[in-house]
Design an enzyme around this catalytic site. Structure first.
Site, PDB file in Angstrom:
ATOM      1  CG  ASP A  12      -2.062   0.949   1.106  1.00 43.46           C
ATOM      2  OD1 ASP A  12      -2.336   1.444  -0.010  1.00 43.46           O
ATOM      3  OD2 ASP A  12      -2.698   1.234   2.130  1.00 43.46           O
ATOM      4  CD1 TRP A  17       7.241   6.852  -2.676  1.00 44.03           C
ATOM      5  CD2 TRP A  17       6.773   7.176  -4.857  1.00 44.03           C
ATOM      6  NE1 TRP A  17       8.436   6.979  -3.351  1.00 44.03           N
ATOM      7  CE2 TRP A  17       8.179   7.177  -4.684  1.00 44.03           C
ATOM      8  CE3 TRP A  17       6.251   7.363  -6.132  1.00 44.03           C
ATOM      9  CZ2 TRP A  17       9.057   7.359  -5.752  1.00 44.03           C
ATOM     10  CZ3 TRP A  17       7.119   7.541  -7.190  1.00 44.03           C
ATOM     11  CH2 TRP A  17       8.517   7.544  -6.992  1.00 44.03           C
ATOM     12  CG  HIS A  29      -0.198   2.015  -9.271  1.00 44.38           C
ATOM     13  ND1 HIS A  29      -0.399   1.639  -7.960  1.00 44.38           N
ATOM     14  CD2 HIS A  29      -1.310   2.730  -9.619  1.00 44.38           C
ATOM     15  CE1 HIS A  29      -1.579   2.091  -7.542  1.00 44.38           C
ATOM     16  NE2 HIS A  29      -2.140   2.759  -8.529  1.00 44.38           N
ATOM     17  CB  THR A  58     -12.871  -8.202  -5.168  1.00 37.99           C
ATOM     18  OG1 THR A  58     -12.723  -8.161  -3.741  1.00 37.99           O
ATOM     19  CG2 THR A  58     -12.498  -9.587  -5.651  1.00 37.99           C
ATOM     20  CG  LEU A 123       9.659 -16.937  -3.924  1.00 34.14           C
ATOM     21  CD1 LEU A 123       9.572 -16.986  -2.398  1.00 34.14           C
ATOM     22  CD2 LEU A 123       9.880 -15.495  -4.383  1.00 34.14           C
TER      23      LEU A 123
END
Ligand code: FPP
Length: 226
Positions: A12, A17, A29, A58, A123
């Protein structure tokens, strides 16, 4: 140091930012995607087994259409450009959430990436896209309504959920200063340690990640016992 096996992150603060710098939210983003890449690299390097990132919820459909579209195209471009890197890092990628409302090209790419990475042993990365925990639980209930109620256990219920092949997250990190779960992984977070930081996601870095892991290592987990 005692490492969490599974780390989940609510990334978040991208919008704030960007606004702080007089940039459009999308620029936040974009930087956020770079942070996500870095975190995937660090988690791989440190031997964390599972990492789940909340990329689109959602509820995020409520944002302006331009921002929603920009997020999907960023995700698509980013995934395309990082395929090689994910391969080099030996990362297995899976997506959780619904696929019926996403752009067709993104869904196609998601399938390809899951397919090409399925045998990798490093990972295990889960990207939550159009994911909401209540939606996930309802989808699971719909699938199991046909089966006899006496067969329903926590384990059998789990098999209908999106993250049925991963252990519960040991640590949830949320950046950006809010202290809430925002409909993320509700079923699995029952005993997860929660870590909140004011740092906005684009500023989250190696030092911050280490701090969260150190905090986790210092906590005593009793899982309801004594
Ligand atoms: C929350 O910040 C962030 C999102 C809704 C999107 C997260 C997406 C990314 C980090 C980029 C793509 C991800 C990958 C894995 C390549 P916000 O917009 O709610 O920030 P705000 O609270 O400051 O408004």
């Amino acid at each position: 140091m005692k490492l969490p096996r599974h780390v989940a992150i609510i990334m978040d603060g991208n919008g704030r930012w960007a606004l702080k710098r007089g940039l459009p939210r999308v620029a936040g983003h974009y930087r956020g995607a770079q942070t996500a890449e870095k975190v995937v690299e660090l988690a791989s390097r440190w031997g964390i087994e599972y990492l789940t990132l909340y990329a689109f919820s959602t509820e995020n459909w409520r944002r302006p259409k331009e921002e929603v579209e920009a997020l999907f195209s960023l995700l698509e471009e980013y995934l395309k450009s990082k395929r090689r890197k994910l391969e080099e890092l030996n990362v297995r990628v899976r997506f959780i959430g619904r696929r019926d409302r996403l752009p067709k090209s993104l869904v196609e790419l998601m399938k390809q990436i899951e397919q090409e990475s399925k045998d990798r042993t490093g990972l295990k990365l889960y990207l939550a896209v159009d994911y909401g925990a209540r939606d996930e639980i309802l989808r699971a209930v719909r699938k199991l309504l046909e089966s006899p109620p006496e067969l329903l256990t926590e384990e059998s219920f789990r098999s209908y959920l999106d993250l049925n092949d991963a252990p519960d997250p040991d640590l949830l990190i949320r950046t950006g200063g809010e202290q809430r779960l925002s409909n993320f992984l509700l079923w699995y977070l029952a005993y997860t340690e929660l870590y909140f930081t004011e740092t906005l996601w684009p500023d989250f870095n190696e030092e911050e990640f280490k701090r969260a892991l150190e905090e986790f290592a210092s906590r005593e987990r009793r899982f309801g016992g004594i």
